[in-house]
Structure formats: structure tokens, C-alpha cells
Design a protein around this motif. Structure first.
Motif, PDB file in Angstrom:
ATOM      1  N   TRP A   1       1.725   1.974  -7.271  1.00 50.66           N
ATOM      2  CA  TRP A   1       3.111   2.122  -6.807  1.00 50.66           C
ATOM      3  C   TRP A   1       3.232   2.329  -5.317  1.00 50.66           C
ATOM      4  N   SER A   2       2.140   2.674  -4.635  1.00 54.48           N
ATOM      5  CA  SER A   2       2.259   2.838  -3.174  1.00 54.48           C
ATOM      6  C   SER A   2       0.901   2.633  -2.550  1.00 54.48           C
TER       7      SER A   2
ATOM      8  N   ILE B   1      10.531   5.668  -8.919  1.00 56.10           N
ATOM      9  CA  ILE B   1       9.290   6.284  -9.395  1.00 56.10           C
ATOM     10  C   ILE B   1       8.525   6.918  -8.229  1.00 56.10           C
ATOM     11  N   ASP B   2       7.812   8.000  -8.544  1.00 57.01           N
ATOM     12  CA  ASP B   2       7.095   8.720  -7.508  1.00 57.01           C
ATOM     13  C   ASP B   2       5.661   8.969  -7.986  1.00 57.01           C
ATOM     14  N   HIS B   3       4.690   8.524  -7.218  1.00 53.92           N
ATOM     15  CA  HIS B   3       3.280   8.803  -7.527  1.00 53.92           C
ATOM     16  C   HIS B   3       2.876   8.470  -8.967  1.00 53.92           C
TER      17      HIS B   3
ATOM     18  N   PRO C   1       9.736  10.554 -13.129  1.00 54.87           N
ATOM     19  CA  PRO C   1      10.250  11.812 -12.562  1.00 54.87           C
ATOM     20  C   PRO C   1      10.926  12.705 -13.601  1.00 54.87           C
TER      21      PRO C   1
ATOM     22  N   SER D   1      13.031   1.585  -5.703  1.00 53.18           N
ATOM     23  CA  SER D   1      12.041   2.260  -6.542  1.00 53.18           C
ATOM     24  C   SER D   1      12.378   3.742  -6.648  1.00 53.18           C
TER      25      SER D   1
END
Ligand code: SF4
Length: 320
Positions: free
Chosen positions: A319-320, A303-305, A309, A301
Motif C-alpha cells: 500500500w505504500s 487504508i493505512d499500513h 482502519p 486511499s
């Protein structure tokens, strides 16, 4: 004491009217006196720890495991059912069951470090009383809940179940003629459920299994337009393999690719081929940046938050 002549089961769109001692279409719900009960309550016919991608859910806690459970039963009679031995009435007698209380299921998930529990494999609508009990305890432990369903809710069950489920995968199996000819049911309650869930707080992904020559490009185009107008974000088009009463030849990768291209015209932002070696990565729908790299065996993955990006736009999912 007199007993009402009919009691109505509201677990699914069929609304079976049951006389005393009567059993519903699914073979799971039975009337005794003034109550309707669920056969073999808590008797699991299948349980496993699966990657959440196998449900399939690609935008919900990617890379995590989910404790997957099923009781017996279904309210459709799909001739191509991939799990007929734990869903179709003719196999009910022979099903092997292991009984778990709702608390024990939740403890199993905790012990195996699964952040979610999935109600899957058969049709959870017909054993929704057990599902809701498990989900109630799961919430107390901070676990997420996933329902993989054919989507033939009644209005009552949609309202009853929705507060307990964090993520849905709903099958849209074909057009109305397909539901009639292959499933012994109707797609109308499924569309009703999709239109109810898509704008809600719950996560939603849709799956359509593609039979070569049966699911035409026109049918897929029409389904895609309907999904887009309902606000659906994620659609899996899954390759068919012969099963149960439907021994048509398996769907080729070539045909699946054609159908996926047709589906992409619908503007549903995330479309994935399933049961295939075609590209299953997630790309930002705005700038095409690679966000999640998937293969049969691995997942990475990027992707962040929940944001891309590169362009910073919001990407649908948990996503988390
Ligand atoms: S769950 Fe559906 S099929 Fe089964 S008895 Fe209830 S209404 Fe009928």
C-alpha cells in the motif's frame, strides 16, 4: 566443429526445438550456432508512463505511476488480442523500434519519478532476457518491477524470473477449450504459474477478459473456484471490446455485472469489474469498510499500513 542438431529454448512452455538458423513459434527467438538469441534486443515498440491501476494492479502502490515498456512478440495467437500490432508475428516487420539499454530504461523511470517499471503490452516471456537485465538495474535503484503476462511460463523461466519481479498480473483467459479455440495455446502452464506465485513473496493479481456469451457463468464459476483454492486474492473481470480478428459485439455492462456477481460466489476476496463504470472501490472483506475509492479519473486511499482502519484486519497488498 559439430553443432548440436537441436537446441531447446526454455523461455516458455512451448520449449521450441531449434535447428541452426531456426526461429521459434514466437518469431522472436532464433538459433545461431550454439546460441539462441532474442531478435532486436532492447528495441522498444512501446513505452509510456501509466497509472499502475491501468496494468491492472489495484493493490500494489495505488495512485503511483509506472514506466511501462514492451519489446515485440508473443507466444500465443489470441484472435481478440488488444495489442496485436506489437505482438503477432505478421506485424513484426513493420514495427517501429527505439533502442534503449537496460540502464537507460531505469534512468527514464528515475527521471520521471516512477517507483516501478512494468513489462507489459506484448508478452514479456519471449523477451525475458532483456526484462531480467532491466529488472537487475531497477533493483539497484530501489525500483519495483511489474510483469503483466499471459502466464505461459516454462518451469525454468518461472524459477529464473521470479526473483526479479515484485508484482505480477497474470491473465487467465478462459477454460482449456477457450485456450485451444481462441489462443492457440493451453491454460495448464498458466495455472502452474499461478499456483507457484500465489504463495510466494510476490504480489499477484489476475485478469480475465469477459466476452459476452463466450465466458459463461459456469466457466467463471469454475475459474473462480480454482483461483480461490490457489490462494489468489485479487481478480479483475474486464469488459471486452471488439479487436483484431474477433469482431463479436462488445460486452455489455449488464452482462459484466452478472458475471461479477457469479465470480463473487467463488470467495476470492477482491473482485473488480474492468473497462466499465461499475463499482471499482476496495472494501474490507471482513467488515465492508470502504478502503480505496476509485473512479475513471481519481483515486482516494483510506487504508493505512495494510490494515483496515475499522476492524484492524490485514488487507492484501503493497500500500505504500
Ligand atoms: S519463447 Fe517460447 S515460443 Fe519463443 S522460441 Fe522460446 S519456447 Fe518457443
Amino acid at each position: 566443429m559439430s553443432t548440436t542438431e537441436y537446441l531447446v529454448c526454455d523461455f516458455c512452455y512451448r520449449h521450441c526445438r531449434l535447428k541452426d538458423g531456426g526461429i521459434g513459434f514466437c518469431g522472436v527467438r532464433e538459433r545461431s550456432g550454439d546460441t539462441i538469441f532474442t531478435h532486436n534486443y532492447g528495441g522498444l515498440v512501446s513505452s509510456a508512463i501509466d497509472p499502475v491501476e491501468k496494468k491492472p494492479l489495484y493493490h500494489f502502490l495505488p495512485g503511483t505511476n509506472t514506466l511501462s515498456i514492451a519489446m515485440f512478440g508473443c507466444n500465443l495467437t489470441c484472435t481478440f488480442c488488444q495489442n496485436y500490432a506489437i505482438s503477432q508475428r505478421a506485424w513484426e516487420e513493420g514495427a517501429q523500434r527505439t533502442y534503449y539499454t537496460a540502464r537507460e530504461v531505469v534512468q527514464l523511470a528515475v527521471d520521471n519519478r516512477c517507483p516501478s517499471i512494468s513489462f507489459t503490452y506484448s508478452e514479456p516471456l519471449v523477451w525475458q532476457d532483456y526484462m531480467v537485465e532491466v529488472a537487475t538495474f531497477a533493483k539497484r535503484e530501489g525500483l519495483k518491477t511489474i510483469m503483466v503476462t499471459n502466464g505461459t511460463f516454462s518451469e525454468e523461466s518461472l524459477i529464473r524470473i521470479s526473483p526479479y519481479i515484485d508484482a505480477f498480473n497474470i491473465d487467465i483467459k478462459g477454460d482449456e477449450a477457450f485456450y485451444r479455440n481462441y489462443c492457440g495455446g493451453s491454460g495448464h502452464p498458466v495455472w502452474n504459474a499461478i499456483e507457484h506465485i500465489a504463495p510466494s513473496r510476490a504480489h499477484l493479481e489476475i485478469t480475465t477478459m469477459i466476452m459476452e456469451g463466450v465466458h459463461t457463468r459456469e466457466m467463471i464459476s469454475s475459474i473462480g473456484r480454482h483461483l480461490y483454492s490457489a490462494g489468489v486474492q485479487v481478480w479483475h473481470l474486464s469488459r471486452y471490446f471488439p479487436r483484431y480478428q474477433e469482431q463479436k459485439r462488445e460486452t455489455s455492462e449488464h452482462y459484466l455485472k452478472e458475471v461479477v456477481q457469479e465470480a463473487q460466489e467463488s470467495m476470492v476476496p477482491f473482485i473488480y469489474p474492468g473497462n466499465s463504470s461499475l463499482d471499482q472501490n476496495t472494501y474490507c472483506p471482513y467488515c465492508r469498510t470502504l478502503l480505496v475509492r476509485r473512479s475513471w479519473v481519481s483515486l482516494e486511499s483510506i487504508i493505512d499500513h495494510s490494515n483496515c482502519p475499522v476492524c484492524g484486519r490485514h488487507i492484501y497488498g503493497t500500500w505504500s
